[in-house]
Design a protein around this motif. Structure first.
Motif, PDB file in Angstrom:
ATOM      1  N   ILE A  80      19.765  32.295  49.800  1.00 24.38           N
ATOM      2  CA  ILE A  80      19.633  32.695  48.397  1.00 24.38           C
ATOM      3  C   ILE A  80      20.821  32.191  47.597  1.00 24.38           C
ATOM      4  N   GLN A  81      22.008  32.322  48.176  1.00 26.30           N
ATOM      5  CA  GLN A  81      23.216  31.897  47.479  1.00 26.30           C
ATOM      6  C   GLN A  81      23.239  30.380  47.288  1.00 26.30           C
ATOM      7  N   LEU A  82      22.773  29.632  48.292  1.00 25.08           N
ATOM      8  CA  LEU A  82      22.737  28.176  48.170  1.00 25.08           C
ATOM      9  C   LEU A  82      21.794  27.733  47.057  1.00 25.08           C
ATOM     10  N   ASP A  86      24.359  28.963  39.983  1.00 21.46           N
ATOM     11  CA  ASP A  86      25.805  29.103  39.833  1.00 21.46           C
ATOM     12  C   ASP A  86      26.487  29.535  41.123  1.00 21.46           C
ATOM     13  N   ASN A  87      25.746  29.436  42.243  1.00 23.48           N
ATOM     14  CA  ASN A  87      26.287  29.841  43.549  1.00 23.48           C
ATOM     15  C   ASN A  87      26.756  31.292  43.535  1.00 23.48           C
ATOM     16  N   SER A  88      26.034  32.133  42.782  1.00 21.91           N
ATOM     17  CA  SER A  88      26.414  33.537  42.648  1.00 21.91           C
ATOM     18  C   SER A  88      26.025  34.316  43.895  1.00 21.91           C
ATOM     19  N   SER A  89      26.494  35.569  43.970  1.00 23.49           N
ATOM     20  CA  SER A  89      26.206  36.412  45.126  1.00 23.49           C
ATOM     21  C   SER A  89      24.724  36.774  45.158  1.00 23.49           C
ATOM     22  N   PRO A  90      24.143  36.899  46.350  1.00 22.91           N
ATOM     23  CA  PRO A  90      22.733  37.270  46.450  1.00 22.91           C
ATOM     24  C   PRO A  90      22.498  38.691  45.967  1.00 22.91           C
ATOM     25  N   VAL A 272      36.165  56.224  48.356  1.00 17.59           N
ATOM     26  CA  VAL A 272      35.001  55.397  48.668  1.00 17.59           C
ATOM     27  C   VAL A 272      35.547  54.173  49.393  1.00 17.59           C
ATOM     28  N   ALA A 273      35.125  53.996  50.641  1.00 21.18           N
ATOM     29  CA  ALA A 273      35.696  52.945  51.488  1.00 21.18           C
ATOM     30  C   ALA A 273      34.654  51.897  51.851  1.00 21.18           C
ATOM     31  N   SER A 274      35.148  50.686  52.082  1.00 26.24           N
ATOM     32  CA  SER A 274      34.317  49.596  52.603  1.00 26.24           C
ATOM     33  C   SER A 274      35.162  48.827  53.605  1.00 26.24           C
ATOM     34  N   HIS A 275      34.493  48.108  54.506  1.00 28.53           N
ATOM     35  CA  HIS A 275      35.235  47.275  55.454  1.00 28.53           C
ATOM     36  C   HIS A 275      35.551  45.965  54.768  1.00 28.53           C
ATOM     37  N   GLY A 276      36.819  45.752  54.479  1.00 29.77           N
ATOM     38  CA  GLY A 276      37.212  44.593  53.711  1.00 29.77           C
ATOM     39  C   GLY A 276      37.003  44.852  52.229  1.00 29.77           C
ATOM     40  N   ASN A 277      37.479  43.926  51.435  1.00 30.27           N
ATOM     41  CA  ASN A 277      37.373  44.049  49.984  1.00 30.27           C
ATOM     42  C   ASN A 277      36.186  43.231  49.496  1.00 30.27           C
ATOM     43  N   PRO A 278      35.140  43.869  48.958  1.00 34.93           N
ATOM     44  CA  PRO A 278      33.980  43.095  48.491  1.00 34.93           C
ATOM     45  C   PRO A 278      34.384  42.057  47.443  1.00 34.93           C
ATOM     46  N   LYS A 279      33.690  40.945  47.452  1.00 38.58           N
ATOM     47  CA  LYS A 279      33.963  39.885  46.490  1.00 38.58           C
ATOM     48  C   LYS A 279      33.829  40.429  45.073  1.00 38.58           C
ATOM     49  N   PRO A 280      34.843  40.226  44.204  1.00 38.84           N
ATOM     50  CA  PRO A 280      34.767  40.733  42.826  1.00 38.84           C
ATOM     51  C   PRO A 280      33.496  40.266  42.126  1.00 38.84           C
ATOM     52  N   GLY A 281      32.820  41.195  41.500  1.00 38.78           N
ATOM     53  CA  GLY A 281      31.595  40.868  40.788  1.00 38.78           C
ATOM     54  C   GLY A 281      30.355  40.844  41.647  1.00 38.78           C
ATOM     55  N   SER A 282      30.515  40.966  42.973  1.00 32.12           N
ATOM     56  CA  SER A 282      29.355  40.967  43.867  1.00 32.12           C
ATOM     57  C   SER A 282      28.595  42.290  43.714  1.00 32.12           C
ATOM     58  N   PRO A 283      27.319  42.320  44.124  1.00 33.08           N
ATOM     59  CA  PRO A 283      26.560  43.572  44.033  1.00 33.08           C
ATOM     60  C   PRO A 283      27.231  44.735  44.760  1.00 33.08           C
ATOM     61  N   LEU A 284      27.812  44.462  45.936  1.00 35.13           N
ATOM     62  CA  LEU A 284      28.464  45.546  46.672  1.00 35.13           C
ATOM     63  C   LEU A 284      29.702  46.042  45.929  1.00 35.13           C
ATOM     64  N   ASP A 289      32.264  50.275  42.698  1.00 41.23           N
ATOM     65  CA  ASP A 289      32.915  50.704  41.459  1.00 41.23           C
ATOM     66  C   ASP A 289      32.124  51.795  40.752  1.00 41.23           C
ATOM     67  N   ARG A 290      30.817  51.611  40.708  1.00 44.77           N
ATOM     68  CA  ARG A 290      29.978  52.602  40.004  1.00 44.77           C
ATOM     69  C   ARG A 290      29.999  53.940  40.721  1.00 44.77           C
ATOM     70  N   LEU A 291      29.932  53.901  42.055  1.00 44.44           N
ATOM     71  CA  LEU A 291      29.950  55.138  42.833  1.00 44.44           C
ATOM     72  C   LEU A 291      31.291  55.851  42.668  1.00 44.44           C
TER      73      LEU A 291
END
Length: 300
Positions: A80-82, A86-90, A272-284, A289-291
């Motif tokens: 999907i990203q390919l 704009d090579n944006s996040s899926p 609110v934790a995640s494994h690693g830092n999600p790519k800025p602007g990505s859906p995750l 941020d919203r949560l």
């Protein structure tokens, strides 16, 4: 030549996400018999089952199927990203939210409501777990976001602080300390205490007492918050918990008094934790941020 096409991988992902052939077929815009046939051929080619089939029950992934579906979703996301101009996040298709079990009654329902209202096209599911299970789930990619206390997570986890929680002392109404509006750890140190049996929780509480030069008397380690409350209400000791329901009765009808513990060192971040830092602007990242924003605005 590859036997499985990208469409086959999409089939696996859809069935894993929806848990049924009919719902997956509708989402994929194919007939259910066609999807069922394709799924059987995929499993036959791989030489093992991806899903457990029980009459009248949703399809569930086998251990091998869980690994395969995760890898398949990564492959589909990359495709999907390919193809994105704009090579944006899926786009986010599913989101699994984990929550520490003692926090779940207070924050899990608002968390689900927030995410479903913000991302109506995303399938949002939830799991209430202990600290170790949350950590493992995040590491293995089985959980996308976790609402928990900041205990047991190393620098590999990214966290956003929602608020700070103070612990509560849980006492029977007849106890002499119920006349206080606030209590300190020093006042509680000589009392028989009831703590959670959750390993990190006990370790954290012992560390708090040790930091002020005290050794607490532990009378019981309770398997759940409600067991802890019941033991305290029945005079088995004073409970200490970061979760204090507004109701003043236990399951067995006994009354209970909740008094906040005022030591500043005892305040604990809820994150609110995640494994690693999600790519800025990505859906995750947007979901995180919203949560965080929604839960930080709730009264404590």
């Amino acid at each position: 030549m590859l036997y499985l096409t990208l469409r086959h991988y999409e089939y696996i992902c859809a069935v894993a996400q929806h848990g049924s052939l009919s719902a997956a077929a509708e989402a994929l815009h194919v007939s259910q018999p066609a999807l069922s046939t394709a799924l059987a051929r995929i499993e036959d080619h791989l030489g093992h089952a991806l899903f457990v089939r029980r009459r009248g029950a949703p399809l569930s992934l086998t251990p091998q199927g869980r690994d395969f579906a995760k890898a398949a979703q990564n492959l589909v996301d990359q495709a999907i990203q390919l193809e994105a101009p704009d090579n944006s996040s899926p786009a986010l298709q599913s989101l699994v939210v984990g929550c520490f079990s003692d926090l779940a009654p207070f924050v899990l329902a608002p968390a689900l409501r927030c995410l479903r209202e913000t991302f109506p096209e995303v399938t949002v599911t939830a799991r209430a777990l202990n600290f170790a299970q949350l950590t493992t789930g995040l590491l293995q990619g089985e959980i996308d976001l976790a609402v928990t206390y900041d205990l047991g997570l190393d620098a590999g986890f990214d966290r956003q602080v929602i608020h700070q929680r103070a612990p509560w002392a849980l006492l029977p109404p007849s106890h002499p300390l119920t006349g206080h509006s606030r209590l300190t750890l020093t006042q509680l140190a000589n009392e028989p205490l009831i703590l959670s049996q959750e390993g990190l929780s006990v370790q954290h509480m012992l560390t708090l007492f040790k930091s002020i030069g005290l050794t607490p008397r532990i009378a019981h380690r309770a398997a759940s918050l409600e067991v802890l409350r019941s033991l305290a209400a029945n005079g088995e000791g004073l409970g200490i918990s970061y979760s204090a329901p507004l109701i003043t009765q236990t399951y067995d009808g006994k009354r209970l008094v909740n008094i906040p513990i005022s030591d500043r060192c005892a305040r604990e971040p809820v994150i609110v934790a995640s494994h690693g830092n999600p790519k800025p602007g990505s859906p995750l990242a947007r979901a995180k941020d919203r949560l965080s924003q929604a839960l930080s605005q709730r009264p404590q």
